[in-house]
Design a protein around this motif. Structure first.
Motif, PDB file in Angstrom:
ATOM      1  N   CYS A   6       0.867  -1.180   0.000  1.00 34.37           N
ATOM      2  CA  CYS A   6       0.000   0.000   0.000  1.00 34.37           C
ATOM      3  C   CYS A   6       0.906   1.233   0.000  1.00 34.37           C
ATOM      4  CB  CYS A   6      -0.886  -0.003   1.240  1.00 34.37           C
ATOM      5  SG  CYS A   6      -1.777   1.551   1.480  1.00 34.37           S
ATOM      6  N   PHE A   8       0.465   4.060   1.187  1.00 32.27           N
ATOM      7  CA  PHE A   8       0.422   4.795   2.454  1.00 32.27           C
ATOM      8  C   PHE A   8       0.973   3.946   3.603  1.00 32.27           C
ATOM      9  CE2 PHE A   8      -1.737   6.379   6.312  1.00 32.27           C
ATOM     10  CZ  PHE A   8      -1.460   7.735   6.220  1.00 32.27           C
ATOM     11  N   CYS A   9       0.587   2.687   3.652  1.00 27.58           N
ATOM     12  CA  CYS A   9       0.880   1.827   4.826  1.00 27.58           C
ATOM     13  C   CYS A   9       2.100   0.935   4.645  1.00 27.58           C
ATOM     14  CB  CYS A   9      -0.314   0.926   5.121  1.00 27.58           C
ATOM     15  SG  CYS A   9      -1.851   1.814   5.379  1.00 27.58           S
ATOM     16  N   HIS A  58      -7.638  -0.756  -0.011  1.00 28.90           N
ATOM     17  CA  HIS A  58      -7.187  -1.041   1.354  1.00 28.90           C
ATOM     18  C   HIS A  58      -8.310  -0.687   2.349  1.00 28.90           C
ATOM     19  CE1 HIS A  58      -3.641  -0.992   4.428  1.00 28.90           C
ATOM     20  NE2 HIS A  58      -4.421  -2.045   4.543  1.00 28.90           N
ATOM     21  N   CYS A  62      -6.057   1.991   5.354  1.00 31.13           N
ATOM     22  CA  CYS A  62      -6.111   3.447   5.226  1.00 31.13           C
ATOM     23  C   CYS A  62      -7.144   3.929   4.220  1.00 31.13           C
ATOM     24  CB  CYS A  62      -4.732   3.951   4.817  1.00 31.13           C
ATOM     25  SG  CYS A  62      -4.275   3.419   3.156  1.00 31.13           S
TER      26      CYS A  62
HETATM   27 ZN   LIG Z   1      -3.074   1.485   3.316  1.00 35.74          ZN
END
Ligand SMILES: [Zn+2]
Lengths: 85, 165
Positions: A6, A8-9, A58, A62
């Protein structure tokens, strides 16, 4: 089990994601395309033996929608093939 | 053999969902908030409130319920500028505190994330899964806190009970 990256994660377990389907070619202009190509675009889903580009959401993380290339033979997340559009 | 843990359901927490770019959030509400966390899935704390960076342009503010009215008065959700949104969501999550020497064993059953301290430190806060449902996981003194959608509260209690015995 797949680990899906991901943006972001970072890498997360596949169970945190919902599958969003393969990335389809962009929609042709129905007035400018022949019937065969139009029908193909409407009805044929990309299903290669090898790398396929897919959307994943996701949802349990997030909330980001992301796109990956997955090899259908191994479930490995792979680099985009050289001839990818 | 039962795991050496205790778990409790916390009272409802004051929660505000903030969406918008960091600059917009800080400009509108910076004085009422802890400093915006820099790293994805991290948190900052100040004055009894915790601000979590839970998604792109997405933040969650948590404090004791007693502070809800004061926070709402400061954040003024209804007057927020159009480029951001502030919504009071205190009723949406049920929080559980799982503490004790074997708290990480229970979380290892519940959650697919690597929660080892080297990867998931005290400043981490992330949505992930616990017992198959979406959950907000953070560390606390002596263990972890897990927030799940309110209606899953009884299920969470049941899963924690069965996992720990
Ligand atoms: Zn994420």
């Amino acid at each position: 089990m797949m680990q899906i990256p991901c943006p972001f994660c970072g890498p997360r377990n596949e169970s945190e994601f919902f599958y969003g389907g393969p990335v389809r070619p962009s929609r042709p202009d129905p007035a400018a395309v022949n019937d065969e190509d139009w029908t193909a675009w409407l009805t044929q889903v990309p299903n290669p033996l090898g790398p396929v580009q897919e959307h994943w959401w996701h949802a349990r993380g997030c909330g980001t929608w992301l796109t990956i290339w997955r090899d259908t033979r191994t479930h490995d997340v792979v680099e985009a093939p050289d001839d990818a559009g | 053999m039962p795991y050496d843990v205790t778990f409790t359901r916390l009272e409802t927490q004051a929660l505000f969902d903030l969406k918008g770019r960091r600059e917009a959030v800080q400009e509108w509400a910076g004085e009422a908030l802890p400093a915006c966390p820099d790293q994805p899935n991290s948190k900052t704390e100040a004055g009894g409130a915790t601000l979590m960076f839970i998604g792109p342009d997405h933040w969650l503010l948590r404090a004791d319920l007693a502070r809800e009215a004061a926070l709402e008065a400061t954040l003024r959700p209804a007057e927020a500028p159009p480029e951001m949104s502030i919504v009071r969501v205190s009723d949406t999550l049920a929080f559980f505190r799982v503490i004790g020497p074997e708290a990480s064993e229970i979380l290892a059953i519940a959650c697919p994330m690597d929660l080892h301290e080297s990867r998931f430190g005290p400043d981490t806060a992330s949505f992930t899964e616990a017992f198959g449902i979406k959950a907000l996981v953070t560390r606390c003194e002596g263990g972890f806190e897990v927030g799940v959608e309110q209606s899953f509260g009884p299920m969470m209690l049941d899963c924690l009970t069965r996992a720990s015995c």
